[in-house]
Design a protein around this motif. Structure first.
Motif, PDB file in Angstrom:
ATOM      1  N   ASN A 129       0.829  -1.172  -0.113  1.00  0.00           N
ATOM      2  CA  ASN A 129      -0.080  -0.135   0.029  1.00  0.00           C
ATOM      3  C   ASN A 129       0.838   1.238   0.060  1.00  0.00           C
ATOM      4  O   ASN A 129       0.335   2.389   0.159  1.00  0.00           O
ATOM      5  CB  ASN A 129      -0.907  -0.084   1.138  1.00  0.00           C
ATOM      6  N   THR A 130       1.968   1.303  -0.275  1.00  0.00           N
ATOM      7  CA  THR A 130       2.918   2.347  -0.261  1.00  0.00           C
ATOM      8  C   THR A 130       3.700   2.369  -1.541  1.00  0.00           C
ATOM      9  O   THR A 130       4.392   1.443  -2.059  1.00  0.00           O
ATOM     10  CB  THR A 130       4.175   2.222   0.948  1.00  0.00           C
ATOM     11  N   ALA A 131       3.757   3.622  -2.223  1.00  0.00           N
ATOM     12  CA  ALA A 131       4.259   3.765  -3.648  1.00  0.00           C
ATOM     13  C   ALA A 131       5.515   4.944  -3.378  1.00  0.00           C
ATOM     14  O   ALA A 131       5.059   5.815  -2.690  1.00  0.00           O
ATOM     15  CB  ALA A 131       3.192   4.174  -4.664  1.00  0.00           C
ATOM     16  N   ARG A 132       6.546   4.733  -4.027  1.00  0.00           N
ATOM     17  CA  ARG A 132       7.527   5.889  -3.892  1.00  0.00           C
ATOM     18  C   ARG A 132       7.659   6.278  -5.556  1.00  0.00           C
ATOM     19  O   ARG A 132       8.008   5.435  -6.223  1.00  0.00           O
ATOM     20  CB  ARG A 132       8.978   5.284  -3.235  1.00  0.00           C
ATOM     21  N   PHE A 133       7.836   7.655  -5.828  1.00  0.00           N
ATOM     22  CA  PHE A 133       8.056   8.137  -7.092  1.00  0.00           C
ATOM     23  C   PHE A 133       8.709   9.573  -6.746  1.00  0.00           C
ATOM     24  O   PHE A 133       8.126  10.249  -6.061  1.00  0.00           O
ATOM     25  CB  PHE A 133       6.713   8.130  -7.968  1.00  0.00           C
ATOM     26  N   ALA A 134       9.640   9.991  -7.561  1.00  0.00           N
ATOM     27  CA  ALA A 134      10.001  11.170  -7.680  1.00  0.00           C
ATOM     28  C   ALA A 134      10.278  11.876  -6.552  1.00  0.00           C
ATOM     29  O   ALA A 134       9.875  13.263  -6.267  1.00  0.00           O
ATOM     30  CB  ALA A 134       9.189  11.910  -8.633  1.00  0.00           C
ATOM     31  N   GLY A 135      10.899  11.350  -5.375  1.00  0.00           N
ATOM     32  CA  GLY A 135      10.967  12.005  -4.059  1.00  0.00           C
ATOM     33  C   GLY A 135       9.707  11.982  -3.151  1.00  0.00           C
ATOM     34  O   GLY A 135       9.725  12.407  -2.097  1.00  0.00           O
ATOM     35  N   TRP A 136       8.756  11.303  -3.663  1.00  0.00           N
ATOM     36  CA  TRP A 136       7.300  11.222  -2.764  1.00  0.00           C
ATOM     37  C   TRP A 136       7.043   9.917  -2.505  1.00  0.00           C
ATOM     38  O   TRP A 136       7.690   9.008  -2.896  1.00  0.00           O
ATOM     39  CB  TRP A 136       6.260  11.651  -3.779  1.00  0.00           C
ATOM     40  N   HIS A 139       1.168   7.042   0.759  1.00  0.00           N
ATOM     41  CA  HIS A 139       0.566   6.000   1.864  1.00  0.00           C
ATOM     42  C   HIS A 139      -0.782   5.966   1.558  1.00  0.00           C
ATOM     43  O   HIS A 139      -1.639   6.597   1.962  1.00  0.00           O
ATOM     44  CB  HIS A 139       0.878   6.513   3.318  1.00  0.00           C
ATOM     45  N   PHE A 140      -1.157   4.725   0.969  1.00  0.00           N
ATOM     46  CA  PHE A 140      -2.750   4.475   0.834  1.00  0.00           C
ATOM     47  C   PHE A 140      -3.419   3.970   1.894  1.00  0.00           C
ATOM     48  O   PHE A 140      -4.512   3.735   1.927  1.00  0.00           O
ATOM     49  CB  PHE A 140      -2.852   3.551  -0.245  1.00  0.00           C
ATOM     50  N   ASP A 141      -2.561   3.692   2.834  1.00  0.00           N
ATOM     51  CA  ASP A 141      -3.156   3.176   4.092  1.00  0.00           C
ATOM     52  C   ASP A 141      -3.539   4.306   4.727  1.00  0.00           C
ATOM     53  O   ASP A 141      -4.573   4.148   5.811  1.00  0.00           O
ATOM     54  CB  ASP A 141      -2.304   2.109   4.897  1.00  0.00           C
ATOM     55  N   ARG A 142      -3.218   5.327   5.027  1.00  0.00           N
ATOM     56  CA  ARG A 142      -3.585   6.669   5.715  1.00  0.00           C
ATOM     57  C   ARG A 142      -3.695   7.829   4.976  1.00  0.00           C
ATOM     58  O   ARG A 142      -3.861   8.708   5.391  1.00  0.00           O
ATOM     59  CB  ARG A 142      -2.514   6.854   6.617  1.00  0.00           C
ATOM     60  N   TYR A 143      -3.763   7.565   3.601  1.00  0.00           N
ATOM     61  CA  TYR A 143      -4.236   8.773   2.615  1.00  0.00           C
ATOM     62  C   TYR A 143      -3.538   9.901   2.876  1.00  0.00           C
ATOM     63  O   TYR A 143      -3.768  10.895   3.110  1.00  0.00           O
ATOM     64  CB  TYR A 143      -5.812   9.032   2.765  1.00  0.00           C
ATOM     65  N   ALA A 144      -2.063   9.706   2.683  1.00  0.00           N
ATOM     66  CA  ALA A 144      -1.264  10.800   2.920  1.00  0.00           C
ATOM     67  C   ALA A 144       0.108  10.649   1.693  1.00  0.00           C
ATOM     68  O   ALA A 144       0.595   9.656   1.449  1.00  0.00           O
ATOM     69  CB  ALA A 144      -0.549  10.928   4.340  1.00  0.00           C
ATOM     70  N   LEU A 145       0.152  11.786   1.397  1.00  0.00           N
ATOM     71  CA  LEU A 145       1.535  12.025   0.392  1.00  0.00           C
ATOM     72  C   LEU A 145       2.791  12.613   1.449  1.00  0.00           C
ATOM     73  O   LEU A 145       2.469  13.576   2.194  1.00  0.00           O
ATOM     74  CB  LEU A 145       1.566  12.999  -0.499  1.00  0.00           C
ATOM     75  N   GLU A 146       4.027  11.849   1.396  1.00  0.00           N
ATOM     76  CA  GLU A 146       5.159  12.251   2.140  1.00  0.00           C
ATOM     77  C   GLU A 146       6.155  12.704   1.254  1.00  0.00           C
ATOM     78  O   GLU A 146       6.425  12.085   0.276  1.00  0.00           O
ATOM     79  CB  GLU A 146       5.389  11.186   2.982  1.00  0.00           C
ATOM     80  N   VAL A 230       7.922   4.373 -10.704  1.00  0.00           N
ATOM     81  CA  VAL A 230       7.406   3.924  -9.445  1.00  0.00           C
ATOM     82  C   VAL A 230       8.029   2.720  -8.637  1.00  0.00           C
ATOM     83  O   VAL A 230       8.007   1.753  -9.448  1.00  0.00           O
ATOM     84  CB  VAL A 230       5.673   3.824  -9.723  1.00  0.00           C
ATOM     85  N   SER A 231       8.088   2.408  -7.409  1.00  0.00           N
ATOM     86  CA  SER A 231       8.386   1.434  -6.724  1.00  0.00           C
ATOM     87  C   SER A 231       7.092   1.140  -5.640  1.00  0.00           C
ATOM     88  O   SER A 231       6.912   2.158  -4.810  1.00  0.00           O
ATOM     89  CB  SER A 231       9.537   1.228  -6.262  1.00  0.00           C
ATOM     90  N   TRP A 232       6.735  -0.066  -5.344  1.00  0.00           N
ATOM     91  CA  TRP A 232       5.783  -0.419  -4.269  1.00  0.00           C
ATOM     92  C   TRP A 232       6.257  -1.030  -3.293  1.00  0.00           C
ATOM     93  O   TRP A 232       7.214  -1.969  -3.560  1.00  0.00           O
ATOM     94  CB  TRP A 232       4.666  -1.489  -5.137  1.00  0.00           C
ATOM     95  N   SER A 233       5.815  -0.927  -1.957  1.00  0.00           N
ATOM     96  CA  SER A 233       6.343  -1.820  -1.002  1.00  0.00           C
ATOM     97  C   SER A 233       5.249  -2.049  -0.014  1.00  0.00           C
ATOM     98  O   SER A 233       4.138  -1.467  -0.001  1.00  0.00           O
ATOM     99  CB  SER A 233       7.565  -1.161  -0.286  1.00  0.00           C
TER     100      SER A 233
END
Length: 233
Positions: A129-136, A139-146, A230-233
């Motif tokens: 439920n976590t995707a990383r891309f372009a420095g971002w 978090h789809f489990d808590r609906y937040a962009l970090e 994009v990478s997922w974890s």
């Protein structure tokens, strides 16, 4: 497997009774409320799969409640309202609702729309439920962009669905028709406007230049392409 939970917020007892009966016959669990205060208090203890919300509530502004549900709770929200004007539909979708049904309604249509929301809200992810891309990090489990500094920006359930479509299909054209099919929305002006708003808000949250976005590119007449790796974890 536990049956999906649908919450019903409507001040009309007859509407609550009809929806409760048809939804339970269709295999859903239900909880119904006549007042927004009771409904929001219950959300501290339960997590519904779909919230059915009337806009004409006696104790709060229905549109403001929809916005809070979408942004703060990450809830899938379907508005059921007697307000049939296009502007009301557009405003509801812009504020984060996932769908809009006008009264009087066909119970079979309500069930179909709910099932569509549940299907689109539970897609098979590439991994986690976590995707990383372009420095971002999304978090789809808590609906937040970090961002890279660890600062978080919330996104709504509706915005998250659009973002997930892009992140699951990087560097591939995503047409409006594909988005409509994936999201279970009804074709038309209000759906197109809602997509424009959600994508605009995602670009803002990703700090994109609106005149020259680097991640979410519009291909005029065709759709959109997400250009990041994009990478997922």
């Amino acid at each position: 497997m536990t049956a999906p939970l649908v919450t019903i917020l409507d001040d009309e007892a007859e509407i609550r009774s009809i929806l409760t009966e048809v939804l339970q016959e269709a295999g859903f669990r239900t909880q119904s409320f006549a007042r927004a205060r009771e409904f929001e208090a219950a959300l501290n203890h339960v997590t519904p799969d779909v919230c059915l919300v009337d806009l004409s509530l006696p104790d709060t502004d229905g549109l403001a409640l929809v916005h809070r549900l979408a942004l703060e709770r990450g809830a899938a929200v379907i508005i059921i309202s007697g307000r049939a004007q296009v502007q009301d539909r557009v405003t509801g979708l812009e504020l984060g609702a996932d769908d809009y049904i006008t009264k009087p309604f066909d119970p079979a249509e309500v069930i179909a729309r709910i099932r569509a929301r549940i299907r689109s809200g539970r897609p098979a992810l590439p991994a986690g439920n976590t995707a990383r891309f372009a420095g971002w990090t999304a978090h789809f489990d808590r609906y937040a962009l970090e961002d890279e500094a660890g600062r978080e920006t919330p996104f709504s359930h509706a915005e998250g669905e659009v973002l997930r479509i892009f992140l699951e299909s990087p560097k591939r054209l995503v047409s409006r028709a594909q988005m409509q099919e994936a999201l279970g929305g009804a074709a038309g002006e209000s759906f197109d406007r809602a997509m424009d708003v959600r994508i605009s808000r995602l670009r803002t949250k990703l700090r994109e230049d609106p005149k020259n976005p680097r991640l979410i590119k519009t291909i005029y007449g065709a759709g959109y392409i997400f250009l990041g790796d994009v990478s997922w974890s």
